[in-house]
Scaffold this motif. Structure first.
Motif, PDB file in Angstrom:
ATOM      1  N   PHE A  59       0.867  -1.176   0.000  1.00  0.00           N
ATOM      2  CA  PHE A  59       0.000   0.000   0.000  1.00  0.00           C
ATOM      3  C   PHE A  59       0.905   1.227   0.000  1.00  0.00           C
ATOM      4  O   PHE A  59       1.770   1.362   0.867  1.00  0.00           O
ATOM      5  CB  PHE A  59      -0.894   0.011   1.237  1.00  0.00           C
ATOM      6  N   MET A  60       0.703   2.126  -0.973  1.00  0.00           N
ATOM      7  CA  MET A  60       1.612   3.256  -1.128  1.00  0.00           C
ATOM      8  C   MET A  60       0.838   4.583  -1.036  1.00  0.00           C
ATOM      9  O   MET A  60       0.301   5.066  -2.038  1.00  0.00           O
ATOM     10  CB  MET A  60       2.353   3.166  -2.458  1.00  0.00           C
ATOM     11  N   PRO A  61       0.768   5.170   0.158  1.00  0.00           N
ATOM     12  CA  PRO A  61       0.096   6.472   0.294  1.00  0.00           C
ATOM     13  C   PRO A  61       0.835   7.541  -0.497  1.00  0.00           C
ATOM     14  O   PRO A  61       2.067   7.605  -0.483  1.00  0.00           O
ATOM     15  CB  PRO A  61       0.169   6.757   1.805  1.00  0.00           C
ATOM     16  N   SER A  62       0.083   8.371  -1.201  1.00  0.00           N
ATOM     17  CA  SER A  62       0.689   9.429  -2.010  1.00  0.00           C
ATOM     18  C   SER A  62       0.860  10.696  -1.186  1.00  0.00           C
ATOM     19  O   SER A  62       0.108  10.942  -0.244  1.00  0.00           O
ATOM     20  CB  SER A  62      -0.170   9.720  -3.239  1.00  0.00           C
ATOM     21  N   ALA A  63       1.847  11.482  -1.563  1.00  0.00           N
ATOM     22  CA  ALA A  63       2.038  12.779  -0.917  1.00  0.00           C
ATOM     23  C   ALA A  63       1.070  13.788  -1.496  1.00  0.00           C
ATOM     24  O   ALA A  63       0.328  14.454  -0.784  1.00  0.00           O
ATOM     25  CB  ALA A  63       3.482  13.256  -1.100  1.00  0.00           C
ATOM     26  N   ASN A  64       1.044  13.877  -2.818  1.00  0.00           N
ATOM     27  CA  ASN A  64       0.146  14.804  -3.509  1.00  0.00           C
ATOM     28  C   ASN A  64      -0.060  14.300  -4.922  1.00  0.00           C
ATOM     29  O   ASN A  64       0.743  14.596  -5.797  1.00  0.00           O
ATOM     30  CB  ASN A  64       0.744  16.215  -3.528  1.00  0.00           C
ATOM     31  N   PRO A  65      -1.128  13.524  -5.172  1.00  0.00           N
ATOM     32  CA  PRO A  65      -1.323  12.924  -6.487  1.00  0.00           C
ATOM     33  C   PRO A  65      -1.594  13.972  -7.561  1.00  0.00           C
ATOM     34  O   PRO A  65      -2.547  14.723  -7.465  1.00  0.00           O
ATOM     35  CB  PRO A  65      -2.551  12.020  -6.285  1.00  0.00           C
ATOM     36  N   PRO A  66      -0.777  14.042  -8.625  1.00  0.00           N
ATOM     37  CA  PRO A  66      -0.928  15.078  -9.641  1.00  0.00           C
ATOM     38  C   PRO A  66      -2.046  14.831 -10.631  1.00  0.00           C
ATOM     39  O   PRO A  66      -2.503  15.748 -11.294  1.00  0.00           O
ATOM     40  CB  PRO A  66       0.433  15.044 -10.357  1.00  0.00           C
ATOM     41  N   ILE A  74      -5.733  15.054   4.898  1.00  0.00           N
ATOM     42  CA  ILE A  74      -5.105  15.283   6.183  1.00  0.00           C
ATOM     43  C   ILE A  74      -3.611  14.997   6.072  1.00  0.00           C
ATOM     44  O   ILE A  74      -3.136  14.443   5.088  1.00  0.00           O
ATOM     45  CB  ILE A  74      -5.756  14.407   7.281  1.00  0.00           C
ATOM     46  N   ASP A  75      -2.878  15.372   7.086  1.00  0.00           N
ATOM     47  CA  ASP A  75      -1.427  15.249   7.078  1.00  0.00           C
ATOM     48  C   ASP A  75      -0.991  13.836   6.695  1.00  0.00           C
ATOM     49  O   ASP A  75      -1.586  12.843   7.102  1.00  0.00           O
ATOM     50  CB  ASP A  75      -0.893  15.608   8.470  1.00  0.00           C
ATOM     51  N   ALA A  76       0.078  13.765   5.913  1.00  0.00           N
ATOM     52  CA  ALA A  76       0.573  12.483   5.416  1.00  0.00           C
ATOM     53  C   ALA A  76       0.924  11.517   6.538  1.00  0.00           C
ATOM     54  O   ALA A  76       0.759  10.304   6.394  1.00  0.00           O
ATOM     55  CB  ALA A  76       1.789  12.710   4.514  1.00  0.00           C
ATOM     56  N   ALA A  77       1.409  12.037   7.647  1.00  0.00           N
ATOM     57  CA  ALA A  77       1.774  11.168   8.771  1.00  0.00           C
ATOM     58  C   ALA A  77       0.554  10.413   9.292  1.00  0.00           C
ATOM     59  O   ALA A  77       0.651   9.231   9.660  1.00  0.00           O
ATOM     60  CB  ALA A  77       2.409  11.997   9.888  1.00  0.00           C
ATOM     61  N   GLU A 101       7.846   9.921   1.719  1.00  0.00           N
ATOM     62  CA  GLU A 101       9.193  10.346   2.106  1.00  0.00           C
ATOM     63  C   GLU A 101       9.764  11.356   1.118  1.00  0.00           C
ATOM     64  O   GLU A 101      10.496  12.262   1.501  1.00  0.00           O
ATOM     65  CB  GLU A 101      10.107   9.135   2.223  1.00  0.00           C
ATOM     66  N   ARG A 102       9.422  11.189  -0.169  1.00  0.00           N
ATOM     67  CA  ARG A 102       9.919  12.124  -1.172  1.00  0.00           C
ATOM     68  C   ARG A 102       9.183  13.455  -1.100  1.00  0.00           C
ATOM     69  O   ARG A 102       9.760  14.518  -1.321  1.00  0.00           O
ATOM     70  CB  ARG A 102       9.773  11.516  -2.573  1.00  0.00           C
ATOM     71  N   GLY A 103       7.882  13.424  -0.792  1.00  0.00           N
ATOM     72  CA  GLY A 103       7.093  14.639  -0.706  1.00  0.00           C
ATOM     73  C   GLY A 103       6.791  15.226  -2.071  1.00  0.00           C
ATOM     74  O   GLY A 103       7.207  14.707  -3.104  1.00  0.00           O
ATOM     75  N   GLY A 104       6.055  16.324  -2.093  1.00  0.00           N
ATOM     76  CA  GLY A 104       5.718  16.975  -3.349  1.00  0.00           C
ATOM     77  C   GLY A 104       4.717  16.167  -4.152  1.00  0.00           C
ATOM     78  O   GLY A 104       4.020  15.300  -3.622  1.00  0.00           O
ATOM     79  N   LYS A 105       4.646  16.461  -5.459  1.00  0.00           N
ATOM     80  CA  LYS A 105       3.727  15.738  -6.318  1.00  0.00           C
ATOM     81  C   LYS A 105       4.239  14.329  -6.568  1.00  0.00           C
ATOM     82  O   LYS A 105       5.413  14.122  -6.852  1.00  0.00           O
ATOM     83  CB  LYS A 105       3.544  16.474  -7.642  1.00  0.00           C
ATOM     84  N   SER A 106       3.331  13.377  -6.475  1.00  0.00           N
ATOM     85  CA  SER A 106       3.702  11.976  -6.590  1.00  0.00           C
ATOM     86  C   SER A 106       3.466  11.474  -8.014  1.00  0.00           C
ATOM     87  O   SER A 106       2.377  11.025  -8.354  1.00  0.00           O
ATOM     88  CB  SER A 106       2.898  11.125  -5.601  1.00  0.00           C
ATOM     89  N   TYR A 107       4.478  11.564  -8.853  1.00  0.00           N
ATOM     90  CA  TYR A 107       4.380  11.011 -10.195  1.00  0.00           C
ATOM     91  C   TYR A 107       4.743   9.533 -10.140  1.00  0.00           C
ATOM     92  O   TYR A 107       5.842   9.160  -9.721  1.00  0.00           O
ATOM     93  CB  TYR A 107       5.310  11.742 -11.156  1.00  0.00           C
ATOM     94  N   THR A 108       3.827   8.691 -10.595  1.00  0.00           N
ATOM     95  CA  THR A 108       4.033   7.256 -10.531  1.00  0.00           C
ATOM     96  C   THR A 108       5.291   6.835 -11.283  1.00  0.00           C
ATOM     97  O   THR A 108       6.028   5.955 -10.827  1.00  0.00           O
ATOM     98  CB  THR A 108       2.806   6.516 -11.100  1.00  0.00           C
ATOM     99  N   TYR A 109       5.567   7.449 -12.426  1.00  0.00           N
ATOM    100  CA  TYR A 109       6.753   7.097 -13.205  1.00  0.00           C
ATOM    101  C   TYR A 109       8.016   7.276 -12.363  1.00  0.00           C
ATOM    102  O   TYR A 109       8.864   6.375 -12.312  1.00  0.00           O
ATOM    103  CB  TYR A 109       6.836   7.954 -14.466  1.00  0.00           C
ATOM    104  N   ASP A 110       8.155   8.428 -11.705  1.00  0.00           N
ATOM    105  CA  ASP A 110       9.349   8.686 -10.892  1.00  0.00           C
ATOM    106  C   ASP A 110       9.474   7.663  -9.761  1.00  0.00           C
ATOM    107  O   ASP A 110      10.571   7.195  -9.446  1.00  0.00           O
ATOM    108  CB  ASP A 110       9.291  10.101 -10.309  1.00  0.00           C
TER     109      ASP A 110
END
Length: 214
Positions: A59-66, A74-77, A101-110
Motif C-alpha cells: 500500500f503506497m500512500p501518495s504525498a500529492n497525487p498530480p 489530512i497530514d501524510a503522517a 518520504e519524497r514529498g511533493g507531487k507523486s508522479y508514478t513514473y518517478d
C-alpha cells in the motif's frame, strides 16, 4: 612449445548467469491518498494478490497525487499511520513509504523508476481502479511507465474496460464505498463500523480526525 593458458573467473560468470535466470519477485502496488483507508482497499488488495499469485501487496500512500483534482487531505503522517494499522494483520500486505518520504507531487513514473533501481529483482504490478483506466493517457510519461510495470485493472460498474495500454483485469466483489462518503459520515458522527478497519477507526477517534472539512 609453451602452452598458452587463459584464466576465467568462473564464479563471476556463474553468478551473472544465475542472476539472469533467477525468477523475479512479483509484488503489487496499490497507491492512493487513503484518506481514510477502508475495507474496499483491503478487499481489492487481497483479491489481486491471490488471483495473480503475487508475493506481496504494498500500500503506497501518495504525498500529492498530480492526476487528480486538487482536494484536501489530512497530514501524510496520519494517512501513513492509518494504512499501517489497516494492513498490519495481513502477512501479504506491507506499506511503501517512497512517495510520502519524497514529498511533493507523486508522479508514478518517478516512483517506479526509483523502486526498480532499488529492487532490480522485483516485477511490479500496479493496481488501478476501473475509474482510473480512462485517465491513463494523461499520466506523466505513461508510455515509459507502461514498459516498467504491469497494470492491473479492478473492475468497476459503469466504466469501460478498454484501454490503449495492456491491462490485466481482475474481478473483485463490487463495493460502493468511497473515502469521501466515509469522511462525511465521520464528521456527522454517523456509524462507519466494518467499513473502516477497527484499528484504523480507533486511531481516527483518538486523534479526532475528520471532524473538520477535510
Amino acid at each position: 612449445m609453451k602452452r598458452q593458458s587463459f584464466s576465467t573467473n568462473k564464479t563471476q560468470v556463474l553468478t551473472e548467469i544465475e542472476l539472469d535466470i533467477q525468477p523475479k519477485r512479483r509484488v503489487g502496488i496499490l497507491g492512493g491518498t487513503f484518506n481514510p483507508p477502508h475495507i474496499g482497499h483491503l478487499v481489492i488488495a487481497d483479491q489481486v494478490c491471490h488471483q495473480l499469485g503475487l508475493e506481496k501487496i504494498y500500500f503506497m500512500p501518495s504525498a500529492n497525487p498530480p492526476h487528480q483534482d486538487e482536494k484536501k487531505a489530512i497530514d501524510a503522517a496520519h494517512r501513513l499511520r492509518m494504512v499501517e494499522l489497516a494492513t498490519e494483520d495481513n502477512d501479504y500486505f506491507n506499506v511503501e513509504k517512497a512517495e510520502i518520504e519524497r514529498g511533493g507531487k507523486s508522479y508514478t513514473y518517478d516512483t517506479i523508476v526509483k523502486l526498480k533501481e532499488e529492487n532490480p529483482d522485483t516485477e511490479y504490478y500496479f493496481i488501478i481502479g476501473g475509474d482510473m483506466v480512462e485517465y491513463l493517457p494523461k499520466w506523466y510519461k505513461i508510455d515509459e511507465l507502461a514498459q516498467l510495470v504491469e497494470f492491473v485493472g479492478v473492475n468497476r460498474p459503469g466504466y469501460p474496460i478498454f484501454s490503449p495500454y495492456p491491462i490485466i483485469w481482475v474481478d473483485v466483489p463490487s463495493m460502493d464505498i468511497s473515502s469521501t462518503l466515509l469522511r462525511k459520515n465521520l464528521k456527522m458522527n454517523c456509524p462507519v463500523n466494518y467499513l473502516i478497519p477497527e484499528k484504523t477507526l480507533k486511531y481516527i477517534r483518538q486523534e479526532g480526525l475528520y471532524l473538520d472539512d477535510n
